[in-house]
Scaffold this motif. Structure first.
Motif, PDB file in Angstrom:
ATOM      1  N   UNK A   1       1.133  -1.176   0.021  1.00  0.00           N
ATOM      2  CA  UNK A   1       0.264  -0.250  -0.066  1.00  0.00           C
ATOM      3  C   UNK A   1       1.078   1.136   0.234  1.00  0.00           C
ATOM      4  N   UNK A   2       2.101   1.552   0.479  1.00  0.00           N
ATOM      5  CA  UNK A   2       2.682   2.577   0.908  1.00  0.00           C
ATOM      6  C   UNK A   2       3.442   2.242  -0.587  1.00  0.00           C
ATOM      7  N   UNK A   3       3.808   1.697  -0.853  1.00  0.00           N
ATOM      8  CA  UNK A   3       4.780   1.431  -2.589  1.00  0.00           C
ATOM      9  C   UNK A   3       4.042   2.444  -3.452  1.00  0.00           C
ATOM     10  N   UNK A   4       2.405   1.753  -3.063  1.00  0.00           N
ATOM     11  CA  UNK A   4       1.527   2.438  -4.491  1.00  0.00           C
ATOM     12  C   UNK A   4       1.196   3.642  -4.236  1.00  0.00           C
ATOM     13  N   UNK A   5       1.012   4.254  -3.041  1.00  0.00           N
ATOM     14  CA  UNK A   5       0.858   5.335  -2.459  1.00  0.00           C
ATOM     15  C   UNK A   5       1.842   6.319  -2.567  1.00  0.00           C
ATOM     16  N   UNK A   6       2.857   5.893  -2.888  1.00  0.00           N
ATOM     17  CA  UNK A   6       4.175   6.629  -2.548  1.00  0.00           C
ATOM     18  C   UNK A   6       4.480   6.438  -4.590  1.00  0.00           C
ATOM     19  N   UNK A   7       4.159   5.812  -5.107  1.00  0.00           N
ATOM     20  CA  UNK A   7       4.067   6.019  -6.806  1.00  0.00           C
ATOM     21  C   UNK A   7       3.505   6.447  -7.697  1.00  0.00           C
TER      22      UNK A   7
END
Length: 573
Positions: free
Chosen positions: A276-282
């Motif tokens: 979830x975090x990496x998707x949001x950062x992306x």
């Protein structure tokens, strides 16, 4: 470990120093140690040696009344420490039974036998109580860690920033019994075997400060050098972090055996939270790039708009100028059309005059030449003896001049017709044309030793009759200018240059001086004397005109007494 249970670590060395020296029992000390070492053989040797000696000493001291409660305190501490290294609770009961089988009462007065039995029973009860206490505390610890793990998972799932996620994880690691944690993400999830980036480092002393961008290292090393310097040499567990679509990274745990189950549960929570975090950062990164791109695009639109306004003004000006120019062009076209009509009429008149001139040259000039040649022939045959030697020489020069004049007239007429002759292109094999030309020229070199090589030349689009004139002239020159060689070699070949077929005729004859190359293709231009090689100087001019009419090029290379090569191309259809 033991610290998590709230039980103090055993201070066996200090206890050993406070025990009195028991001289009567020293003879049986080694026997008792051997029994205990045999029972505890699967445990670390250094611990067994220490425990065996202290066990014997505390038991003997309490039995003889030198100390009170030392044996039970020792049992409590050693059971706790044994549990930390994986010792089974039944081990301690087995050790008591083994020592009891030794006739220890013989080491002291008979009246102490009851006291020894009491110590054995108390020891058994104390072991049972301590084991139960450990189990209760372990269950409480497991429940506490389950709660901590659940709360950590809930917190991580609501965290939208990678740094914040690492902060939350580092804060909860002590509550999960972790001695160390090193979390790394793949630099390129599509190539996980290449590089990884360490984003969290935690050991017994707490969180390790890392650079803002993390630490890059080869994935196969599992952790960078700074991590391995802080990790213990045992209790390491590696868990992969992944989602359904991608491999995210991996985490290296330094954990006691009893806490190993936490790693698998924590891995699942970390994978979900990281995804979830990496998707949001992306998404944030893409949005930032889009905003930046939008700003640049708006700036470009403004610049283009200003440029477009300026271009429109310039275009309007150019349109006005173009309208004016078109009007001028129309006037010029009308004038030019009038001039073309006039020039065409003049050209038609000139062509008629040229045809009339050609007819006059062909008929009117040839008649006197035929008469001169005919009468000079009669003189040579009928009055040769009366003329004498000098007269016959003069007559021969007259006849030679007549024939040369006739050849010049023929060559001049041929050169004139080439500009007016229709060009009928078709698919032609230059190899076939060259061989036809050689067949006709054969009588001129039949009595000589001449080696002629004709390669398999690529076909082209050309007028067959005009191409035949090209080969007649080039091959005729090659045969003529190599006539002074006892064994001549002539080659007809080709090569490709810049996507274009280049044909050539090469000989090893007289050659020419490259300083006079500019005269080579001129009408009536010759680079050799008449008495060396006969000719009129019109042949190569005809060849050049034919090649140019085909849209091609012709050039030559030569060296005096080493031969010459003539190259030409036939323009594409």
């Amino acid at each position: 470990g033991c610290a998590g249970l709230g039980i103090p670590m055993p201070r066996l060395d200090m206890m050993k120093q406070t025990l009195p020296t028991l001289e009567p029992f020293e003879a049986h000390k080694q026997m008792a140690q051997a029994v205990l070492e045999k029972v505890m053989a699967h445990l670390p040797t250094d611990l067994v040696d220490q425990w065996a000696e202290t066990w014997f000493m505390t038991f003997s001291s309490d039995l003889c009344g030198k100390t009170q409660g030392a044996f039970l305190r020792f049992l409590e501490e050693v059971v706790v420490e044994g549990n930390s290294v994986g010792a089974d609770m039944s081990l301690w009961n087995a050790a008591i039974d083994s020592l009891r089988n030794l006739d220890l009462p013989e080491m002291c007065a008979r009246e102490n036998i009851n006291q020894a039995e009491t110590l054995w029973l108390q020891g058994r009860e104390h072991i049972a109580n301590t084991a139960e206490k450990i189990q209760v505390q372990l269950r409480m610890q497991i429940e506490q860690r389950a709660v901590a793990l659940r709360e950590l998972g809930e917190t991580m799932m609501t965290t939208s920033d990678l740094n914040d996620l690492m902060d939350v994880l580092a804060l909860e690691l002590p509550n999960l019994g972790m001695r160390g944690c090193f979390l790394s993400l793949y630099e390129n999830p599509q190539r996980p075997a290449d590089l990884a980036r360490l984003v969290l480092a935690y050991d017994r002393d707490g969180r390790i400060q890392l650079p803002a961008e993390g630490v890059i290292f080869p994935s196969k090393h599992l952790a960078p050098k700074l991590a391995w310097e802080r990790l213990q040499s045992f209790g390491l567990i590696v868990e992969a972090l992944y989602s359904k679509e991608d491999q995210l990274g991996f985490v290296l745990f330094d954990v006691a055996p009893e806490n190993a189950a936490v790693c698998s549960a924590l891995r699942g929570q970390l994978s979900s939270a990281l995804q979830g975090v990496l998707l949001l950062e992306q998404r944030r990164r893409v949005e930032a790039e889009l905003r930046e791109y939008q700003g640049k695009l708006e700036e470009k639109v403004m610049i283009r708009t200003r440029a477009l306004r300026k271009t429109n003004m310039q275009l309007q000006k150019e349109m006005a100028e173009r309208e004016q120019a078109q009007a001028e062009i129309q006037n010029l076209n009308a004038d030019l059309e009038k001039r073309v009509i006039e020039r065409t009429a003049a050209l038609e008149a000139a062509n008629k005059e040229l045809e009339s001139f050609s007819y006059s040259v062909s008929h009117d000039l040839r008649s006197p030449l035929r008469a001169m040649d005919g009468f000079s022939n009669i003189l040579e045959k009928s009055y040769s003896e009366q003329l004498g030697e000098e007269g016959r020489q003069y007559l021969a020069r007259i006849r030679s001049g007549t024939r040369r004049m006739g050849q010049l007239i023929d060559d001049l007429l041929r050169f004139s017709r080439l500009g007016r002759q229709p060009l009928r292109k078709q698919t032609v094999s230059p190899s076939v044309v060259a061989r036809q030309s050689l067949d006709e020229l054969y009588p001129t070199f039949a009595d000589r030793q001449v080696e002629i090589e004709v390669q398999n030349l690529p076909i082209c689009q050309a007028d067959p009759s005009l191409l035949r004139q090209v080969f007649d002239n080039l091959l005729g020159n090659a045969i003529k200018y190599s006539s002074k060689r006892p064994a001549a070699h002539i080659q007809v070949g080709w090569f490709e240059q810049d996507g274009e077929n280049v044909y050539f005729v090469r000989d090893d004859g007289a050659g020419f001086d490259m300083r006079y190359i500019n005269k080579l293709f001129g009408v009536f231009q010759r680079l050799h004397r008449e008495d060396e090689f006969e000719g009129t100087g019109v042949g190569l001019a005809n060849v050049q005109r034919i090649i140019h009419r085909h849209g091609g090029r012709i050039w030559a290379e030569g060296e005096v007494n080493k031969g010459a090569t003539f190259y030409f191309t036939i323009g594409a259809e």
